[in-house]
Motif scaffolding. Structure first.
Motif, PDB file in Angstrom:
ATOM      1  N   LEU A  45       0.659  -1.244  -0.101  1.00 46.56           N
ATOM      2  CA  LEU A  45       0.073  -0.234   0.029  1.00 46.56           C
ATOM      3  C   LEU A  45       0.796   1.426   0.236  1.00 46.56           C
ATOM      4  N   GLN A  46       1.850   1.161   0.854  1.00 41.11           N
ATOM      5  CA  GLN A  46       2.924   2.318   0.767  1.00 41.11           C
ATOM      6  C   GLN A  46       3.596   2.416  -0.682  1.00 41.11           C
ATOM      7  N   GLU A  47       3.643   1.546  -1.251  1.00 43.79           N
ATOM      8  CA  GLU A  47       4.327   1.598  -2.650  1.00 43.79           C
ATOM      9  C   GLU A  47       3.445   2.181  -3.708  1.00 43.79           C
ATOM     10  N   LYS A  48       1.912   1.927  -3.531  1.00 43.29           N
ATOM     11  CA  LYS A  48       1.042   2.285  -4.166  1.00 43.29           C
ATOM     12  C   LYS A  48       0.744   3.613  -3.984  1.00 43.29           C
ATOM     13  N   GLU A  49       0.817   4.016  -2.746  1.00 40.82           N
ATOM     14  CA  GLU A  49       0.592   5.637  -2.311  1.00 40.82           C
ATOM     15  C   GLU A  49       1.693   6.426  -3.021  1.00 40.82           C
ATOM     16  N   MET A  50       2.960   5.969  -3.166  1.00 39.80           N
ATOM     17  CA  MET A  50       3.985   6.751  -3.419  1.00 39.80           C
ATOM     18  C   MET A  50       3.742   6.833  -4.964  1.00 39.80           C
ATOM     19  N   LEU A  51       3.355   5.671  -5.728  1.00 37.86           N
ATOM     20  CA  LEU A  51       3.262   5.901  -7.298  1.00 37.86           C
ATOM     21  C   LEU A  51       1.828   6.602  -7.579  1.00 37.86           C
ATOM     22  N   LEU A  52       0.939   6.599  -6.686  1.00 45.20           N
ATOM     23  CA  LEU A  52      -0.333   7.540  -7.060  1.00 45.20           C
ATOM     24  C   LEU A  52       0.199   8.997  -6.546  1.00 45.20           C
ATOM     25  N   ASN A  53       0.854   9.400  -5.851  1.00 43.69           N
ATOM     26  CA  ASN A  53       1.301  10.663  -5.339  1.00 43.69           C
ATOM     27  C   ASN A  53       2.019  11.293  -6.594  1.00 43.69           C
ATOM     28  N   GLU A  54       2.985  10.361  -6.778  1.00 43.50           N
ATOM     29  CA  GLU A  54       3.894  10.808  -7.906  1.00 43.50           C
ATOM     30  C   GLU A  54       2.909  11.034  -9.350  1.00 43.50           C
ATOM     31  N   VAL A  55       2.104  10.336  -9.656  1.00 45.25           N
ATOM     32  CA  VAL A  55       1.244  10.757 -10.588  1.00 45.25           C
ATOM     33  C   VAL A  55       0.566  11.974 -10.486  1.00 45.25           C
ATOM     34  N   HIS A  56      -0.094  12.122  -9.440  1.00 48.36           N
ATOM     35  CA  HIS A  56      -0.670  13.403  -9.342  1.00 48.36           C
ATOM     36  C   HIS A  56       0.256  14.696  -9.246  1.00 48.36           C
ATOM     37  N   HIS A  57       1.538  14.308  -8.733  1.00 46.18           N
ATOM     38  CA  HIS A  57       2.458  15.362  -8.800  1.00 46.18           C
ATOM     39  C   HIS A  57       2.994  15.810 -10.410  1.00 46.18           C
ATOM     40  N   ARG A  58       3.040  14.735 -11.230  1.00 41.56           N
ATOM     41  CA  ARG A  58       3.419  14.853 -12.625  1.00 41.56           C
ATOM     42  C   ARG A  58       2.352  15.399 -13.258  1.00 41.56           C
ATOM     43  N   VAL A  59       1.026  15.022 -13.249  1.00 37.23           N
ATOM     44  CA  VAL A  59       0.034  15.585 -13.598  1.00 37.23           C
ATOM     45  C   VAL A  59      -0.216  17.262 -13.589  1.00 37.23           C
ATOM     46  N   LYS A  60      -0.044  17.484 -12.364  1.00 38.70           N
ATOM     47  CA  LYS A  60      -0.294  18.957 -11.801  1.00 38.70           C
ATOM     48  C   LYS A  60       1.058  19.568 -12.559  1.00 38.70           C
ATOM     49  N   ASN A  61       2.031  18.979 -12.585  1.00 42.63           N
ATOM     50  CA  ASN A  61       3.222  19.791 -13.196  1.00 42.63           C
ATOM     51  C   ASN A  61       3.064  19.969 -14.600  1.00 42.63           C
ATOM     52  N   ASN A  62       2.581  18.863 -15.234  1.00 40.19           N
ATOM     53  CA  ASN A  62       2.380  18.818 -16.835  1.00 40.19           C
ATOM     54  C   ASN A  62       1.245  19.940 -17.237  1.00 40.19           C
ATOM     55  N   LEU A  63       0.085  20.038 -16.272  1.00 37.20           N
ATOM     56  CA  LEU A  63      -0.915  20.897 -16.505  1.00 37.20           C
ATOM     57  C   LEU A  63      -0.383  22.547 -16.240  1.00 37.20           C
ATOM     58  N   GLN A  64       0.584  22.579 -15.286  1.00 39.38           N
ATOM     59  CA  GLN A  64       1.296  23.812 -14.997  1.00 39.38           C
ATOM     60  C   GLN A  64       1.835  24.373 -16.524  1.00 39.38           C
ATOM     61  N   VAL A  65       2.657  23.205 -16.733  1.00 41.91           N
ATOM     62  CA  VAL A  65       3.471  23.791 -18.039  1.00 41.91           C
ATOM     63  C   VAL A  65       2.561  24.041 -19.137  1.00 41.91           C
ATOM     64  N   VAL A  66       1.439  23.240 -19.358  1.00 41.82           N
ATOM     65  CA  VAL A  66       0.434  23.557 -20.665  1.00 41.82           C
ATOM     66  C   VAL A  66      -0.188  25.010 -20.211  1.00 41.82           C
ATOM     67  N   ALA A  67      -0.459  25.372 -18.980  1.00 36.28           N
ATOM     68  CA  ALA A  67      -0.878  26.775 -18.654  1.00 36.28           C
ATOM     69  C   ALA A  67       0.114  27.703 -18.916  1.00 36.28           C
ATOM     70  N   SER A  68       1.433  27.462 -18.636  1.00 38.89           N
ATOM     71  CA  SER A  68       2.245  28.242 -18.948  1.00 38.89           C
ATOM     72  C   SER A  68       2.656  28.479 -20.346  1.00 38.89           C
ATOM     73  N   LEU A  69       2.526  27.547 -20.907  1.00 37.60           N
ATOM     74  CA  LEU A  69       2.694  27.709 -22.666  1.00 37.60           C
ATOM     75  C   LEU A  69       1.320  28.576 -23.211  1.00 37.60           C
ATOM     76  N   LEU A  70       0.282  28.283 -22.803  1.00 34.00           N
ATOM     77  CA  LEU A  70      -0.702  29.245 -22.947  1.00 34.00           C
ATOM     78  C   LEU A  70      -0.564  30.632 -22.788  1.00 34.00           C
ATOM     79  N   ASP A  71      -0.230  30.857 -21.663  1.00 32.48           N
ATOM     80  CA  ASP A  71       0.110  32.153 -20.995  1.00 32.48           C
ATOM     81  C   ASP A  71       1.320  32.872 -21.973  1.00 32.48           C
TER      82      ASP A  71
END
Length: 410
Positions: free
Chosen positions: A230-256
């Motif tokens: 479960l701890q391993e899956k938590e780390m993976l899921l947190n990493e997914v949320h972190h990467r998605v958030k960063n990617n969306l921030q990159v897209v928002a920055s490109l639009l800006d």
């Protein structure tokens, strides 16, 4: 001659009259008696009647006594029969109880010898009487150790668990059983074995009890393995949320960045609106990304407040005094609900800043979320601006924002 005749006449009197003693009571003999014998006959008859009555009364008394004795004998025989019937019934019940007890003992003996779990008999003084192989294997001692008295029963429980033994003993003496509890045993080789303990007092010997010990080592191992997974899956899921958030921030920055190169104000506005929509989704993933924890739901109060403030800061012009009021009940939103909810607030607050206040520098935007009824939520976004134009059909408008609102609410 009988005794009654002798009471009236002597043998010589009877012989003188020519009457035999055997004829004294016949009708003809009585007629031949002379007149002087009539008085004697009356006296004899009176005495005879008196004796007959006395004898009759005696016979009645004897008969009554015999009847009473016979009735008593019948009652004794009846009670004796009832006792025999009850004795036979009691014997059958006793035989049935013995058969049930024997069957129960056989079943318990099979359980004891099957070694599915550890079983031990003891008394309240801590003197162990008998233990099966499963219990001995659990604590690491042999049957020779048990028979030779080399098992240190008072040291098997570590000090930090002994208070549980004391509590179980008090409960056992009061109720006959104790609530199952977990503790550890110190084995012969120094290992610690986690066990689940349950103890019951024996009915036939109240001073003795039987204890059951279930080895929890495998369960603890599986629990540790599950926690690690479960701890391993938590780390993976947190990493997914972190990467998605960063990617969306990159897209928002490109639009800006792209919007800064566009001179057409209407086109630049479209890019800025798209950027805010992406920011609302990125904020959800930022909220879900919590190091050391996995959040499957979003705190509506925290998320909607941050999103609303972010939109106000993005659209507020220098010098205006537009205020924001957010009232959200303590509600947790699942991700499939939080995403469209965030997009709705983004579109509606953006619309308020664009069209509600026009040239006014003062105004209020309010966002409320309440549960009504339980299980459903009502989201309200409003402002103190000029309001919607009269006759506006939101379903017929070609605005992308209204189209999104309609799609997200249907």
């Amino acid at each position: 001659m009988n005794s009654m005749t002798e009471d009236v006449w002597t043998p010589d009197d009877l012989a003188y009259q020519g009457i035999r003693g055997s004829d004294i009571f016949t009708a003809e003999a009585l007629e031949r008696l002379p007149p002087k014998g009539k008085a004697a006959r009356r006296r004899a008859n009176a005495r005879l009647e008196q004796r007959v009555r006395a004898r009759t009364a005696e016979l009645v008394h004897i008969n009554a006594a015999l009847q009473a004795e016979l009735q008593a004998h019948k009652q004794v025989e009846h009670e004796r029969t009832q006792l025999l019937v009850r004795e036979q019934a009691l014997r059958r019940e006793q035989e049935a109880a013995v058969a049930v007890l024997r069957t129960s003992e056989q079943r318990f003996r099979r359980l004891f010898e099957a070694n599915v779990l550890g079983i031990v008999f003891s008394d309240f003084n801590g003197q162990k009487i008998q233990a099966n192989d499963a219990f001995l294997d659990l604590i690491g001692y042999t049957r020779e150790d048990l028979q030779a008295g080399r098992v240190p029963w008072n040291l098997l429980t570590p000090p930090e668990y002994r208070h549980r033994d004391v509590h179980a003993e008090v409960e056992l003496k009061a109720n006959g059983v104790c609530t199952p509890f977990e503790k550890e045993y110190l084995c012969k080789d120094g290992r610690r074995v986690p066990v689940l303990i349950w103890v019951a007092r024996l009915e036939d010997t109240p001073e003795q009890c039987v204890g059951f010990a279930l080895d929890l080592s495998e369960r603890r191992r599986l629990e540790a393995q599950l926690r690690a997974s479960l701890q391993e899956k938590e780390m993976l899921l947190n990493e997914v949320h972190h990467r998605v958030k960063n990617n969306l921030q990159v897209v928002a920055s490109l639009l800006d960045m792209q919007a800064d190169t566009i001179e057409d104000l209407s086109m630049r506005t479209l890019f800025e609106d798209s950027q805010q929509r992406i920011q609302s989704i990125a904020l959800i993933h930022e909220t879900l990304y919590q190091p050391g924890d996995v959040v499957a739901q979003v705190n509506a109060a925290e998320y909607l407040t941050r999103l609303s403030q972010q939109l106000v800061e993005a659209y507020r012009s220098p010098g205006n005094r537009h205020t924001l009021r957010v009232q959200v009940e303590p509600v947790w939103l699942a991700i499939p609900t939080a995403v469209p909810c965030g997009l709705l607030i983004t579109e509606l607050i953006t619309n308020s800043f664009k069209h509600a206040f026009l040239d006014s520098l003062v105004g209020e935007i309010h966002v409320t979320l309440r549960q009504d009824p339980p299980g459903t939520c009502v989201l309200t976004v409003g402002d103190t601006g000029v309001g919607l134009p009269d006759g506006l059909d939101t379903r017929a408008t070609g605005s992308l924002g209204w189209q999104l609102v309609r799609l997200l609410t249907e």
